[in-house]
Design an enzyme around this catalytic site. Structure first.
Site, PDB file in Angstrom:
ATOM      1  N   LYS A  86     -29.845  79.482  -7.314  1.00  0.00           N
ATOM      2  CA  LYS A  86     -29.260  79.426  -5.974  1.00  0.00           C
ATOM      3  C   LYS A  86     -30.125  80.226  -5.014  1.00  0.00           C
ATOM      4  CE  LYS A  86     -24.997  80.535  -3.437  1.00  0.00           C
ATOM      5  NZ  LYS A  86     -23.673  81.171  -3.497  1.00  0.00           N
ATOM      6  N   ARG A 139     -27.783  92.346   1.155  1.00  0.00           N
ATOM      7  CA  ARG A 139     -27.577  92.266  -0.297  1.00  0.00           C
ATOM      8  C   ARG A 139     -28.891  92.284  -1.077  1.00  0.00           C
ATOM      9  NH1 ARG A 139     -22.930  87.951   0.880  1.00  0.00           N
ATOM     10  NH2 ARG A 139     -21.268  89.443   1.294  1.00  0.00           N
ATOM     11  N   LYS A 186     -30.167  84.200  -8.456  1.00  0.00           N
ATOM     12  CA  LYS A 186     -29.573  84.089  -7.121  1.00  0.00           C
ATOM     13  C   LYS A 186     -30.385  84.943  -6.159  1.00  0.00           C
ATOM     14  CE  LYS A 186     -25.268  84.801  -4.549  1.00  0.00           C
ATOM     15  NZ  LYS A 186     -23.873  85.288  -4.632  1.00  0.00           N
TER      16      LYS A 186
END
Length: 328
Positions: free
Chosen positions: A251, A220, A198
């Site tokens: 992702k 993040r 991710k």
């Protein structure tokens, strides 16, 4: 001498093209994301995602029935709680919004597979995916204490009736922690679909509108992957496999087809591609302006994911794809 081989021979008729087609996208490949909110009778369209709604549990059940009737085998649930705190209470509480939605959907449509996003950012007051260092404004999450929160969340979701646990927080060791928690609680049969690769992507913007999960400060990048890296994805999937993941996710998908390919080549586990909110919204915006043929662009994109190696596709286009398939 004129060429002996004429590839156009196999392109000369629509039926012939279908017969020799290498990859086929079916409704059985699809997982449809849904956003659950408190209340009753709520169906609030997400401004940046035309056709996508925040739904109260009663409306979400209606949507789940429609999804199942269209032949889509699975949904994945995200939740927006009425209150948020530093303990992410809404994520793991037995009366949390995802837990309520899961139980209601399984009661109404028992054969629909319900995957649940196992993360904390929608539920924390600061919008990050776990406990933060005290006074830290850079978004650095305390890894190991956060694992205990994720474990509690996964067990609570399992008790509510979830069929698949899908952890997305990118904490080191999160698959092992969740697997251990599920096993200890008697859910050894429950599979884990890990967000194994991710990335810290700009494509998530509309999702953060839908899930109301934008971080209040920082970003993040201390836990999600650098978009410039590819080999790191293979390291992440190796760790998740060793920790007990049953399926792996990449992702986003559109800008990461090379990663989907590399992950598929490196493992014999099912690989899922998440066709994320920004990818969806770009096509929707262009289609609404008459700039592209929505169906053709969506299906070309889906075939790209399959060609890259995706076995499953999480996409907000799922219902449209199912309807187009029925019309063929």
């Amino acid at each position: 001498m004129f060429p002996v081989h004429r590839p156009r021979r196999l392109r000369s008729h629509p039926q012939l093209r279908r017969m020799v087609r290498e990859h086929v996208v079916t409704t059985g490949d699809l997982i449809y994301p849904l956003f659950a909110v408190p209340g009753s009778g709520v169906a609030q369209e997400v401004k940046s995602m035309p056709g996508v709604f925040q739904l109260s549990v009663d409306k979400l059940v209606e949507e789940a029935k429609e999804v199942y009737e269209l032949g889509i085998p699975a949904i994945i649930l995200f939740g927006i709680p009425d209150t948020k705190d530093e303990e992410a209470t809404g994520a793991w509480h037995d009366c949390g919004i995802v837990q309520k939605a899961t139980t209601a959907v399984k009661a109404a449509v028992p054969d629909l597979i319900v995957a649940v996003d196992t993360c904390l950012c929608e539920y924390t007051s600061h919008g990050h995916c776990g406990y933060l260092e005290v006074g830290d404004l850079a978004g650095r999450v305390l890894n190991d204490p956060t694992l205990e929160l994720l474990k509690k969340t996964a067990v609570s979701q399992a008790k509510a009736g979830a069929d698949i646990i899908a952890p997305s927080g990118m904490m080191d060791g999160f698959v092992q922690a969740i697997r251990s928690g599920l096993d200890d609680a008697g859910f050894k049969q429950l599979p884990i679909l890990s967000y194994a690769a991710k990335y810290a992507s700009a494509y998530y913007g509309p999702f953060r509108d839908a899930a109301e999960s934008a971080p209040q400060f920082g970003d993040r990048r201390t836990y999600q992957m650098d978009p410039a890296n590819g080999t790191e994805a293979l390291k992440e999937i190796e760790l998740d496999i060793a920790e007990g993941a049953d399926m792996l996710m990449v992702k986003p998908a559109l800008a990461y087809m090379d990663i989907i390919w590399r992950v598929k080549e490196a493992t014999n586990l099912p690989v899922a591609a998440y066709n994320v909110s920004g990818e969806y919204s770009m096509i929707k915006a262009a289609a609404l302006n008459g700039w592209v043929d929505e169906q053709k662009v969506v299906m070309e994109t889906m075939h790209g994911f399959k060609r890259a190696g995706a076995d499953l596709i999480l996409t907000y286009h799922a219902k449209d794809i199912a309807r187009w398939s029925e019309a063929d």
